[in-house]
Design an enzyme around this catalytic site. Structure first.
Site, PDB file in Angstrom:
ATOM      1  N   TYR A  46      -6.233 -24.877 -11.257  1.00 24.93           N
ATOM      2  CA  TYR A  46      -6.282 -23.838 -12.292  1.00 24.93           C
ATOM      3  C   TYR A  46      -7.725 -23.564 -12.710  1.00 24.93           C
ATOM      4  O   TYR A  46      -8.128 -22.413 -12.857  1.00 24.93           O
ATOM      5  CB  TYR A  46      -5.460 -24.254 -13.529  1.00 24.93           C
ATOM      6  N   PHE A  71     -15.096   8.711 -11.088  1.00 27.64           N
ATOM      7  CA  PHE A  71     -14.018   8.134 -10.293  1.00 27.64           C
ATOM      8  C   PHE A  71     -12.828   7.950 -11.217  1.00 27.64           C
ATOM      9  O   PHE A  71     -12.987   7.642 -12.406  1.00 27.64           O
ATOM     10  CB  PHE A  71     -14.409   6.811  -9.611  1.00 27.64           C
ATOM     11  N   THR A  72     -11.635   8.104 -10.677  1.00 27.42           N
ATOM     12  CA  THR A  72     -10.407   8.187 -11.475  1.00 27.42           C
ATOM     13  C   THR A  72     -10.251   7.009 -12.456  1.00 27.42           C
ATOM     14  O   THR A  72     -10.192   7.213 -13.668  1.00 27.42           O
ATOM     15  CB  THR A  72      -9.190   8.257 -10.535  1.00 27.42           C
ATOM     16  N   ASP A  80     -21.404   0.728  -9.601  1.00 30.53           N
ATOM     17  CA  ASP A  80     -20.086   0.604  -8.974  1.00 30.53           C
ATOM     18  C   ASP A  80     -20.370   0.353  -7.496  1.00 30.53           C
ATOM     19  O   ASP A  80     -20.646   1.275  -6.726  1.00 30.53           O
ATOM     20  CB  ASP A  80     -19.250   1.877  -9.173  1.00 30.53           C
ATOM     21  N   LYS A 132     -12.557  -2.973  -0.718  1.00 27.53           N
ATOM     22  CA  LYS A 132     -13.136  -1.995   0.219  1.00 27.53           C
ATOM     23  C   LYS A 132     -14.166  -2.705   1.108  1.00 27.53           C
ATOM     24  O   LYS A 132     -13.798  -3.416   2.023  1.00 27.53           O
ATOM     25  CB  LYS A 132     -13.758  -0.831  -0.558  1.00 27.53           C
ATOM     26  N   ARG A 160      -7.542  14.527  -2.865  1.00 25.48           N
ATOM     27  CA  ARG A 160      -8.659  14.248  -3.772  1.00 25.48           C
ATOM     28  C   ARG A 160      -9.150  15.586  -4.301  1.00 25.48           C
ATOM     29  O   ARG A 160     -10.173  16.110  -3.898  1.00 25.48           O
ATOM     30  CB  ARG A 160      -9.802  13.511  -3.064  1.00 25.48           C
ATOM     31  N   PHE A 214      -2.112  11.256 -10.038  1.00 26.85           N
ATOM     32  CA  PHE A 214      -1.997  11.396  -8.582  1.00 26.85           C
ATOM     33  C   PHE A 214      -1.154  10.298  -7.949  1.00 26.85           C
ATOM     34  O   PHE A 214      -0.562  10.492  -6.891  1.00 26.85           O
ATOM     35  CB  PHE A 214      -3.391  11.431  -7.926  1.00 26.85           C
TER      36      PHE A 214
HETATM   37  N1  PM9 Z   1     -10.497   3.221  -5.002  1.00 28.26           N
HETATM   38  C1  PM9 Z   1      -9.415   4.418  -3.255  1.00 28.26           C
HETATM   39  O1  PM9 Z   1      -8.433   4.595  -2.551  1.00 28.26           O
HETATM   40  C2  PM9 Z   1      -8.050   2.829  -4.627  1.00 28.26           C
HETATM   41  C3  PM9 Z   1      -7.369   3.328  -5.841  1.00 28.26           C
HETATM   42  S1  PM9 Z   1      -7.554   5.001  -6.302  1.00 28.26           S
HETATM   43  C4  PM9 Z   1      -6.691   5.821  -5.143  1.00 28.26           C
HETATM   44  O2  PM9 Z   1     -10.500   5.019  -3.074  1.00 28.26           O
HETATM   45  C5  PM9 Z   1     -14.314   3.079  -6.790  1.00 28.26           C
HETATM   46  C6  PM9 Z   1     -15.471   3.842  -6.283  1.00 28.26           C
HETATM   47  C7  PM9 Z   1     -13.123   3.074  -6.100  1.00 28.26           C
HETATM   48  C8  PM9 Z   1     -12.004   2.346  -6.618  1.00 28.26           C
HETATM   49  C9  PM9 Z   1     -10.750   2.382  -5.984  1.00 28.26           C
HETATM   50  C10 PM9 Z   1     -12.184   1.633  -7.833  1.00 28.26           C
HETATM   51  C11 PM9 Z   1     -11.067   0.850  -8.440  1.00 28.26           C
HETATM   52  C12 PM9 Z   1     -13.390   1.674  -8.472  1.00 28.26           C
HETATM   53  N2  PM9 Z   1     -14.423   2.391  -7.942  1.00 28.26           N
HETATM   54  O3  PM9 Z   1      -8.538  -0.035  -6.829  1.00 28.26           O
HETATM   55  O4  PM9 Z   1      -8.919  -1.215  -8.960  1.00 28.26           O
HETATM   56  O5  PM9 Z   1     -13.031   3.749  -4.958  1.00 28.26           O
HETATM   57  O6  PM9 Z   1      -9.690  -2.244  -6.864  1.00 28.26           O
HETATM   58  O7  PM9 Z   1     -10.857  -0.296  -7.720  1.00 28.26           O
HETATM   59  C13 PM9 Z   1      -9.367   3.461  -4.340  1.00 28.26           C
HETATM   60  P1  PM9 Z   1      -9.407  -0.989  -7.587  1.00 28.26           P
END
Ligand code: PM9
Length: 460
Positions: free
Chosen positions: A76, A128-129, A219, A262, A386, A452
């Site tokens: 843990y 970014f979303t 980011d 990613k 997008r 989306f």
């Molecule tokens: N990006 C993508 O597919 C997955 C979710 S939105 C469709 O591009 C940036 C630049 C991203 C991102 C996620 C996140 C969030 C932050 N910044 O999905 O929570 O491209 O790990 O990261 C997606 P998490």
């Protein structure tokens, strides 16, 4: 006279195991996309042939990473894998303090809660979303300071992720630096089409923010891809390794949020990193509320081990050359068919310009959403909207109308072959040839946040 021959690149790995794919008929796909409300996010993956929805959490891990998974220390507190991850973050990115989170948005949540006060402005190189939503939920307002070229799909600027310092200067003059807790800088800007920021621009921004006491938060979700473009395009960096360029990028920032799903080649995980003790201390306080203990942050020990190894692998020059090379290969195949794309071709995917592909569909009838559904129907290839759907609504309820109305063909890392890319390009071409028959959509269900993901549509 010496003769030079063309030399191709190839993937710096070979296959040890494969995952079988299921092919479907057009009738099966028609039923599936209708059941999914014409939203590719709502398709069961068993109905998908080639999955280009996202590069997030979809990478193939290496044998080294899988071996690391077997060394998961699931204590843990104080897992050995946490210390390995911390060491990798220090060594490759240079940040002092690390707080692991379950994925990128977990880090965005902590950061926004720590740094943003109601009424603050957060400038960034395009929204970014999830990032913007966390800023808004903390009471802040996002302000776009990316260069104008980024909003024009046909503009060939090599660094469309660059910041327009005049835009930032105006915000600083209007609101005062005390209202700007940080500037949010994404590397390889996702919503612009996977476009890089140059080191020269970042350095200029760094110098400017030092004068005004404003932080830069990075980011760094796709920092390795950005580094590759710097190596290829920015004068003076052709001979510098990806590792060194990545370290240089990070050195011009004060902290970072990372979705390791990613570039870092894992299926789950992320972190918040900072060079400031006070920010770290508060993040360690909050992480136990929202994620888990500060030495696992929502991840299993084995996930942290895979990430520590993935970070190192992601910065290998041959890996990143083949990774971006495959994206460019798909882009060039599409260009042979005159498919309108965002130029230059991006780092993590090929972004098709739905405005030019479907000029007869107005933006409020969701051309990119309709095009993603048509591509799926044609071949079982899953892509993502997008455009206006992703952009969502302002806090006052008004819809955003982004200039970019795109379909993203996102390439998972180390997963598909060049032959898959050929099939994808040919499918886009087939849809192009019957584009006049494609109709727009009506949104019949709209979720409150990040619409989306779960919105539903009907054909007009
Ligand atoms: N990006 C993508 O597919 C997955 C979710 S939105 C469709 O591009 C940036 C630049 C991203 C991102 C996620 C996140 C969030 C932050 N910044 O999905 O929570 O491209 O790990 O990261 C997606 P998490």
């Amino acid at each position: 006279m010496a003769t030079t021959y063309h030399r191709s690149w190839a993937e710096p790995y070979k296959m040890k195991m494969v995952e079988l794919l299921r092919m479907t008929t057009r009738a099966q796909r028609l039923k599936a996309i209708r059941d999914a409300g014409f939203n590719t996010f709502l398709l069961p993956s068993k109905d998908v042939y080639i999955d280009l929805l996202t590069d997030s959490g979809t990478s193939a891990m290496s044998d080294r990473q899988w071996a690391g998974m077997m060394q998961g220390d699931e204590s843990y507190a104080g897992s050995q894998n946490f210390y390995h991850l911390e060491k990798a973050v220090h060594a490759y990115y240079g940040y002092k303090y690390l707080v692991p989170t379950h994925q990128g948005r977990g880090a965005e949540n902590l950061l926004s809660k720590i740094l943003i006060k109601p009424g603050d402005i957060i400038p960034g190189n395009m929204y970014f979303t999830t990032t913007r939503l966390h800023q808004e939920l903390a009471g802040g307002t996002f302000a776009d300071i990316i260069i104008d070229e980024a909003h024009d799909p046909q503009n060939e600027h090599p660094f469309k992720g660059n910041v327009d310092l005049n835009k930032l200067e105006k915000l600083v003059k209007k609101h005062g630096p005390e209202k700007i807790p940080y500037v949010c800088i994404a590397t390889n800007v996702n919503m612009a089409g996977g476009q890089p920021i140059s080191l020269a621009n970042l350095r200029e921004l760094w110098n400017y923010t030092r004068q005004h006491g404003i932080r830069i938060i990075h980011d760094m979700t796709r920092v390795a891809e950005n580094a590759y473009f710097i190596q290829q395009r920015e004068p003076g960096y052709a001979k510098m390794s990806i590792q060194r360029i990545v370290k240089a990028i990070c050195s011009y920032t004060d902290g970072a949020t990372m979705s390791a799903k990613k570039d870092a080649l894992v299926n789950i995980g992320g972190f918040l990193a900072t060079n400031e003790w006070e920010v770290y201390e508060e993040a360690r306080n909050l992480v136990v509320v929202y994620e888990g203990l500060h030495t696992y942050g929502g991840m299993a020990g084995r996930d942290m081990e895979a990430m520590a190894i993935g970070i190192e692998e992601s910065l290998n020059d041959n890996h990143i050359h083949a990774r971006v090379g495959q994206v460019e290969y798909l882009g060039h195949r599409m260009e042979e068919f005159d498919i309108p794309l965002v130029r230059p071709i991006g780092g993590h995917g090929v972004f098709v310009d739905a405005r030019r592909f479907l000029p007869h569909i107005p933006q409020d009838k969701f051309p990119a959403q309709a095009l993603a559904a048509e591509i799926y129907l044609d071949s079982g290839v899953r892509t993502m909207e997008r455009g206006i759907v992703s952009a969502g609504r302002k806090p006052n309820g008004e819809q955003y109308f982004p200039k970019l109305e795109l379909v993203r063909f996102t390439i998972p890392r180390r997963v598909y072959t060049q032959a898959h890319m050929d099939v994808v390009a040919e499918s886009a071409n087939a849809v192009l040839h019957r584009r006049n028959r494609i109709k727009g959509l009506n949104m019949v269900y709209e979720p409150k946040y990040l619409r989306f993901f779960q919105a539903r549509f009907e054909r007009l």
